[in-house]
Write an enzyme that holds these catalytic residues in place. Structure first.
Site, short mmCIF file in Angstrom:
data_model
loop_
_atom_site.label_atom_id
_atom_site.label_comp_id
_atom_site.label_asym_id
_atom_site.label_seq_id
_atom_site.Cartn_x
_atom_site.Cartn_y
_atom_site.Cartn_z
N GLY A 10 57.78 -42.41 -131.66
CA GLY A 10 56.81 -42.87 -130.67
C GLY A 10 57.31 -42.94 -129.24
O GLY A 10 56.79 -43.72 -128.44
N HIS A 34 54.05 -30.16 -127.99
CA HIS A 34 54.95 -29.40 -128.86
C HIS A 34 56.23 -29.10 -128.08
O HIS A 34 56.16 -28.68 -126.91
CB HIS A 34 54.26 -28.10 -129.28
C1 GRF Z 1 58.24 -34.70 -129.77
O1 GRF Z 1 59.33 -33.85 -129.56
C2 GRF Z 1 56.96 -33.92 -129.73
O2 GRF Z 1 56.99 -32.82 -128.88
C3 GRF Z 1 56.82 -33.44 -131.16
O3 GRF Z 1 57.31 -34.49 -131.95
C4 GRF Z 1 58.23 -35.26 -131.19
C5 GRF Z 1 57.71 -36.66 -131.21
O4 GRF Z 1 58.62 -37.57 -130.64
N1 GRF Z 1 55.44 -33.09 -131.45
P1 GRF Z 1 58.16 -39.06 -130.37
O5 GRF Z 1 57.69 -39.63 -131.71
O6 GRF Z 1 57.07 -39.04 -129.35
O7 GRF Z 1 59.38 -39.76 -129.88
#
Ligand code: GRF
Length: 205
Positions: free
Chosen positions: A16, A113
């Site tokens: 998160g 992404h």
């Molecule tokens: C991020 O790298 C995002 O790009 C990908 O999943 C990861 C999530 O990280 N879809 P977080 O849970 O927001 O720290």
């Protein structure tokens, strides 16, 4: 008088940190949204604690409790729609979504992404970028379409790949940019500045 903040639902599965970046911008008064709920498919997602700490409603729809993907997605849809969000934000939500779900939120669901799409859709993007010898890497915010990581691109952030990078150092450099990029793209959406023209996103100045 400022406009009513746009209701948004954020879907997570884990850490998160992007959710936190969105919360921080919102609390700083720079993002005119109200996070109506943070929904996780994983009860142990650390992001749920971040939401609670910010006084945001949390809900868990655990995919393991449903007999099929369709049943899970139906429950997820009902949970989201109860908040009548203007926008659904996928922030590290790690389930592949079916066509009915995606169609239901077409044009109002976005994802972040960790690559410069169309390069490296799917998993392990940082390792794959290093292996490929790419000189640049980054992150992409896009509308969600039925092609995994393939929907119309809203915004990208580019970082250099340095000669001594490891997956960890590269990931950290990209993540820092994600935290700037995602709130900005959300702001554009709720300000009504994003338009689709022939499946391409146009951002009004
Ligand atoms: C991020 O790298 C995002 O790009 C990908 O999943 C990861 C999530 O990280 N879809 P977080 O849970 O927001 O720290």
């Amino acid at each position: 008088m400022s406009a009513t903040p746009a209701p948004v639902v954020v879907l997570i599965s884990g850490r998160g940190s992007n959710l936190q970046a969105i919360i921080d911008e919102m609390q700083a008064g720079r993002l005119p949204i109200r996070i109506a709920a943070v929904v996780s498919n994983k009860p142990a997602a650390a992001g749920l604690e971040r939401a609670r700490a910010a006084g945001i409603k949390t809900q868990v729809i655990d995919h393991r409790n449903f007999p099929s993907r369709t049943a899970f997605e139906q429950a997820l849809m009902e949970t989201i729609d109860a908040h009548a969000p203007q926008l659904v934000v996928l922030a590290g939500f790690m389930r592949i979504l079916g066509a009915d779900f995606i169609n239901h939120y077409r044009g109002r669901m976005i994802n972040i992404h960790p690559s410069l799409l169309p390069a490296f859709p799917g998993l392990d993007t940082h390792a794959r970028a290093l292996e490929s010898g790419a000189l640049e890497h980054g992150a992409t915010v896009h509308f969600v379409s039925d092609e995994v990581d393939g929907g119309p691109i809203i915004a990208q952030a580019v970082v250099p790949v340095l000669p001594d990078d490891t997956v960890e150092t590269l990931q950290a450099r990209v993540l820092k940019e994600e935290h700037r990029l995602y709130p900005r793209a959300i702001r554009w959406f709720v300000e009504g500045r994003l338009h689709l023209n022939d499946n391409q996103v146009v951002v009004d100045a």
